[in-house]
Design an enzyme around this catalytic site. Structure first.
Site, PDB file in Angstrom:
ATOM      1  N   PHE A 222      43.876  35.758  35.947  1.00 46.43           N
ATOM      2  CA  PHE A 222      44.200  37.190  35.853  1.00 46.43           C
ATOM      3  C   PHE A 222      44.293  37.865  37.219  1.00 46.43           C
ATOM      4  O   PHE A 222      44.886  38.926  37.352  1.00 46.43           O
ATOM      5  CB  PHE A 222      43.118  37.913  35.005  1.00 46.43           C
ATOM      6  CG  PHE A 222      41.832  38.188  35.764  1.00 46.43           C
ATOM      7  CD1 PHE A 222      41.717  39.306  36.596  1.00 46.43           C
ATOM      8  CD2 PHE A 222      40.755  37.317  35.687  1.00 46.43           C
ATOM      9  CE1 PHE A 222      40.550  39.548  37.319  1.00 46.43           C
ATOM     10  CE2 PHE A 222      39.593  37.555  36.409  1.00 46.43           C
ATOM     11  CZ  PHE A 222      39.490  38.669  37.230  1.00 46.43           C
TER      12      PHE A 222
ATOM     13  N   LYS B 164      52.453  30.549  31.731  1.00 41.72           N
ATOM     14  CA  LYS B 164      51.444  31.048  30.775  1.00 41.72           C
ATOM     15  C   LYS B 164      50.571  32.001  31.580  1.00 41.72           C
ATOM     16  O   LYS B 164      49.667  31.583  32.298  1.00 41.72           O
ATOM     17  CB  LYS B 164      50.624  29.872  30.242  1.00 41.72           C
ATOM     18  CG  LYS B 164      49.992  30.062  28.871  1.00 41.72           C
ATOM     19  CD  LYS B 164      49.037  31.230  28.735  1.00 41.72           C
ATOM     20  CE  LYS B 164      47.655  30.942  29.270  1.00 41.72           C
ATOM     21  NZ  LYS B 164      46.792  32.148  29.303  1.00 41.72           N
TER      22      LYS B 164
ATOM     23  N   SER C 297      39.331  29.124  36.814  1.00 37.91           N
ATOM     24  CA  SER C 297      37.933  28.782  37.100  1.00 37.91           C
ATOM     25  C   SER C 297      37.722  27.264  36.996  1.00 37.91           C
ATOM     26  O   SER C 297      38.490  26.560  36.333  1.00 37.91           O
ATOM     27  CB  SER C 297      37.031  29.508  36.095  1.00 37.91           C
ATOM     28  OG  SER C 297      37.352  29.078  34.790  1.00 37.91           O
TER      29      SER C 297
ATOM     30  N   CYS D 201      39.944  34.363  44.916  1.00 38.12           N
ATOM     31  CA  CYS D 201      39.316  33.047  45.129  1.00 38.12           C
ATOM     32  C   CYS D 201      39.048  32.838  46.607  1.00 38.12           C
ATOM     33  O   CYS D 201      38.308  31.935  46.980  1.00 38.12           O
ATOM     34  CB  CYS D 201      40.187  31.932  44.588  1.00 38.12           C
ATOM     35  SG  CYS D 201      41.677  31.722  45.535  1.00 38.12           S
TER      36      CYS D 201
ATOM     37  N   GLU E 256      29.839  31.462  41.410  1.00 36.31           N
ATOM     38  CA  GLU E 256      30.948  32.300  41.862  1.00 36.31           C
ATOM     39  C   GLU E 256      30.751  33.679  41.231  1.00 36.31           C
ATOM     40  O   GLU E 256      30.799  33.824  40.006  1.00 36.31           O
ATOM     41  CB  GLU E 256      32.276  31.700  41.401  1.00 36.31           C
ATOM     42  CG  GLU E 256      33.460  32.567  41.781  1.00 36.31           C
ATOM     43  CD  GLU E 256      34.799  31.977  41.385  1.00 36.31           C
ATOM     44  OE1 GLU E 256      34.902  31.357  40.315  1.00 36.31           O
ATOM     45  OE2 GLU E 256      35.742  32.177  42.165  1.00 36.31           O
TER      46      GLU E 256
HETATM   47  P1  NAD Z   1      40.048  31.335  33.731  1.00 35.66           P
HETATM   48  O1  NAD Z   1      39.728  29.939  34.123  1.00 35.66           O
HETATM   49  O2  NAD Z   1      39.193  32.009  32.743  1.00 35.66           O
HETATM   50  O3  NAD Z   1      41.540  31.395  33.116  1.00 35.66           O
HETATM   51  C1  NAD Z   1      42.621  30.806  33.785  1.00 35.66           C
HETATM   52  C2  NAD Z   1      43.698  30.465  32.747  1.00 35.66           C
HETATM   53  O4  NAD Z   1      43.190  29.491  31.834  1.00 35.66           O
HETATM   54  C3  NAD Z   1      44.124  31.653  31.904  1.00 35.66           C
HETATM   55  O5  NAD Z   1      45.521  31.603  31.739  1.00 35.66           O
HETATM   56  C4  NAD Z   1      43.389  31.460  30.585  1.00 35.66           C
HETATM   57  O6  NAD Z   1      44.110  31.974  29.487  1.00 35.66           O
HETATM   58  C5  NAD Z   1      43.258  29.954  30.493  1.00 35.66           C
HETATM   59  N1  NAD Z   1      42.013  29.532  29.820  1.00 35.66           N
HETATM   60  C6  NAD Z   1      40.826  30.179  29.830  1.00 35.66           C
HETATM   61  N2  NAD Z   1      39.899  29.472  29.139  1.00 35.66           N
HETATM   62  C7  NAD Z   1      40.514  28.358  28.709  1.00 35.66           C
HETATM   63  C8  NAD Z   1      40.084  27.220  27.950  1.00 35.66           C
HETATM   64  N3  NAD Z   1      38.833  27.116  27.518  1.00 35.66           N
HETATM   65  N4  NAD Z   1      40.987  26.248  27.685  1.00 35.66           N
HETATM   66  C9  NAD Z   1      42.251  26.343  28.132  1.00 35.66           C
HETATM   67  N5  NAD Z   1      42.706  27.401  28.858  1.00 35.66           N
HETATM   68  C10 NAD Z   1      41.861  28.392  29.133  1.00 35.66           C
HETATM   69  O7  NAD Z   1      40.161  32.162  35.091  1.00 35.66           O
HETATM   70  P2  NAD Z   1      40.313  33.739  35.283  1.00 35.66           P
HETATM   71  O8  NAD Z   1      39.053  34.416  34.905  1.00 35.66           O
HETATM   72  O9  NAD Z   1      41.586  34.202  34.682  1.00 35.66           O
HETATM   73  O10 NAD Z   1      40.500  33.821  36.874  1.00 35.66           O
HETATM   74  C11 NAD Z   1      39.439  33.828  37.777  1.00 35.66           C
HETATM   75  C12 NAD Z   1      39.135  32.430  38.258  1.00 35.66           C
HETATM   76  O11 NAD Z   1      40.278  31.846  38.865  1.00 35.66           O
HETATM   77  C13 NAD Z   1      38.058  32.411  39.344  1.00 35.66           C
HETATM   78  O12 NAD Z   1      37.214  31.317  39.109  1.00 35.66           O
HETATM   79  C14 NAD Z   1      38.839  32.222  40.627  1.00 35.66           C
HETATM   80  O13 NAD Z   1      38.140  31.634  41.695  1.00 35.66           O
HETATM   81  C15 NAD Z   1      39.928  31.317  40.145  1.00 35.66           C
HETATM   82  N6  NAD Z   1      41.055  31.356  41.061  1.00 35.66           N
HETATM   83  C16 NAD Z   1      41.222  30.285  41.875  1.00 35.66           C
HETATM   84  C17 NAD Z   1      42.241  30.294  42.792  1.00 35.66           C
HETATM   85  C18 NAD Z   1      42.446  29.125  43.717  1.00 35.66           C
HETATM   86  O14 NAD Z   1      43.431  29.111  44.398  1.00 35.66           O
HETATM   87  N7  NAD Z   1      41.562  28.146  43.744  1.00 35.66           N
HETATM   88  C19 NAD Z   1      43.114  31.392  42.876  1.00 35.66           C
HETATM   89  C20 NAD Z   1      42.909  32.468  42.011  1.00 35.66           C
HETATM   90  C21 NAD Z   1      41.877  32.443  41.105  1.00 35.66           C
END
Ligand code: NAD
Length: 498
Positions: A149, A173, A226, A281, A382
């Site tokens: 997000f 997605k 994440s 991140c 985090e």
């Molecule tokens: P999230 O992991 O909750 O969601 C990411 C995506 O996965 C979303 O599209 C979500 O719909 C999907 N998703 C969520 N739970 C799922 C599941 N159980 N099974 C399958 N798909 C699922 O992450 P978020 O809260 O949207 O974003 C924040 C996180 O993203 C933080 O941990 C941040 O550090 C990380 N992030 C990392 C980077 C990087 O470059 N390493 C960049 C931006 C954000």
């Protein structure tokens, strides 16, 4: 209340949704839209459309593909106000930060305009008598991008310009809290001349992600989010024979050595910890102050942090918006509460901040914690919120030990004026992106982006040269022309002439 649709085959798409989810404005707490959740049938249809379109797109000359990327770059620039407003309305970050996000994403479009150079192959002639070998890279096919997000435009743009320019079709997605900006991007691709079916947007929750991971018509998965979800994605994609890269979470540290310019460091650390309310991140939630500078540094960072204007992202002068949801706010507050109960000092407390006129918003003020135990969840997890934890170390060796004991290894920074120490740090630190007096060392798009350890699963970093490798498959071609080699002899053995 607006309905937020998907985008398939060059137009807005309703399909046969599996229901809807509310989309909230985190600065007001009000529900402003209903997002259609795509179904299995919608995914099947989209994959079919994408596979068909990709076959033609892969044959489209590079000159045409790069021309579309140039046009897309211009259109994103021309429409950035509309895109930024969509980001602010659903994510909550301030308008100038949203413009910054678009600019950083556009850098990958810049890179994609030069995809012709990045796709130049290799050639060796006379490897054996009259035999030449050359290698080319071809698209993998249909690629899905599963996004977080926190950067509704930039993170998908780490993926789709390169995936598309290298000849793939792309299914995005988006994260359900922040879907709308992707639809503007889809419209702009169409305006730029991209054939229908090459860029698609299909929203959904984890059920839809599972279907994507299991779909035989999808060849590769780029994921950013994440770490626990990154593991799910990687495991399932591999089980289903897909190429996968999964970028995870982070807990970035900066070491501040006693010789550093502390005023300079404090200014940059404050911006890095509290920008985008810490929901990056590459945010900097932990500072390791070395050799007794902790107290002074905490005071200087506090001086900077108290000047940050928190509020609604579209209001004049606002530098920091809300966090994404009331659940995120409670989680962050609990982490600070627990650390405090464990003996930490909260030297700047943003837990009770209320913004006048936006009482329903999920606001937190900049928060600085000292004397937290490295066993506390606040330190180890985090936080993804506007909280900076300052820990202390007597020596550089102790400090680098603390940094390298983190399970994450996304970014890391050092503040010092000693070139030798900076060099030692850059070689010793276990992180994929390193800053020297730069607290957020996000690489420019013609380098690749990615962390180490739990911050990145899979082999490839994202965008830049590694992005090109991820979205293409190698093919080596060995050629002999009988008229040239003059030999019609065929060898039955595996021996190569040397
Ligand atoms: P999230 O992991 O909750 O969601 C990411 C995506 O996965 C979303 O599209 C979500 O719909 C999907 N998703 C969520 N739970 C799922 C599941 N159980 N099974 C399958 N798909 C699922 O992450 P978020 O809260 O949207 O974003 C924040 C996180 O993203 C933080 O941990 C941040 O550090 C990380 N992030 C990392 C980077 C990087 O470059 N390493 C960049 C931006 C954000």
């Amino acid at each position: 209340m607006k309905t937020i649709q998907n985008w398939v085959d060059g137009e807005l798409y309703t399909g046969t949704p599996d229901g809807t989810v509310p989309v909230e404005n985190p600065a007001t707490g009000e529900i402003e839209g209903e997002l259609l959740l795509a179904s299995q049938a919608d995914l099947d249809h989209t994959v079919e459309v994408a596979r068909k379109a990709q076959k033609e797109w892969a044959k489209t000359p590079l000159a045409r593909r790069t021309a579309i990327m140039f046009k897309m770059r211009e259109l994103v620039l021309a429409n950035q106000d509309e895109i930024a407003k969509a980001i602010v309305a659903e994510h909550g970050k301030d308008y100038s930060d949203a413009i910054g996000e678009i600019q950083r994403g556009r850098e990958t479009l810049d890179f994609a305009t030069g995809i012709n150079v990045a796709l130049k192959g290799e050639y060796s002639y006379d490897v054996s008598t009259g035999v030449d070998v050359h290698a080319i890279r071809q698209p993998v096919g249909v690629v899905a991008g599963i996004c977080p997000f926190n950067f509704p435009v930039m993170v998908p743009m780490w993926m789709h310009p390169i995936a598309i320019a290298t000849g793939n079709a792309f299914i995005l997605k988006p994260a359900t809290p922040t879907p709308s900006a992707s639809l503007i991007i889809a419209r702009l691709y169409k305006e730029a001349g991209l054939p229908d079916g090459i860029f698609n947007v299909l929203a959904g929750e984890k059920e839809q992600v599972t279907r994507i991971l299991e779909h035989p018509g999808i060849d590769a998965i780029s994921f950013v989010g994440s770490t626990p979800v990154a593991h799910i994605i990687q495991d399932k994609a591999i089980q289903n024979g897909k190429r996968v890269q999964a970028l995870g979470g982070a807990n970035n540290h900066a070491i501040v050595l006693p010789d550093a310019d502390l005023d300079f460091a404090a200014k940059h650390l404050s911006a890095a910890a509290f920008g985008a309310a810490g929901e990056r991140c590459m945010a900097l939630p932990v500072v390791v102050a070395v050799g007794g500078v902790g107290e002074k540094l905490a005071r200087l960072i506090k001086d900077n942090a108290t000047q940050i204007k928190v509020g609604y992202g579209m209001d004049e002068g606002v530098q920091m918006g809300p966090v994404i949801s009331s659940a995120a706010k409670s989680r962050i507050v609990n982490l600070v509460d627990d650390a405090e109960q464990g003996g930490a000092n909260v030297v700047l407390d943003g837990r009770d901040l209320v913004i006048e006129g936006k009482e329903g918003g999920h606001f937190l003020g900049p928060t600085i914690v000292t004397k937290a135990s490295t066993d506390s969840n606040l330190y180890k997890q985090e936080v993804f919120g506007p909280v900076l934890t300052i820990v202390e170390a007597d020596t550089y060796e102790e400090a680098i030990g603390i940094v390298n004991s983190s399970e994450f290894g996304n970014g890391a920074a050092i503040f010092t004026n000693d070139g030798g120490m900076a060099r030692k740090f850059k070689l010793e630190v276990e992180a994929g992106m390193v800053g020297i007096n730069v607290p957020i060392p996000t690489p420019v798009a013609y380098y690749s982006f990615g962390g180490w350890k739990q911050s990145l699963l899979g082999d490839h970093h994202i965008h830049g040269p590694e992005g090109v490798r991820f979205y293409t498959r190698a093919k080596a071609i060995t050629t002999r022309w009988p008229s040239e080699s003059g030999s019609y002899e065929a060898s039955m053995s595996f021996v190569r002439e040397d």
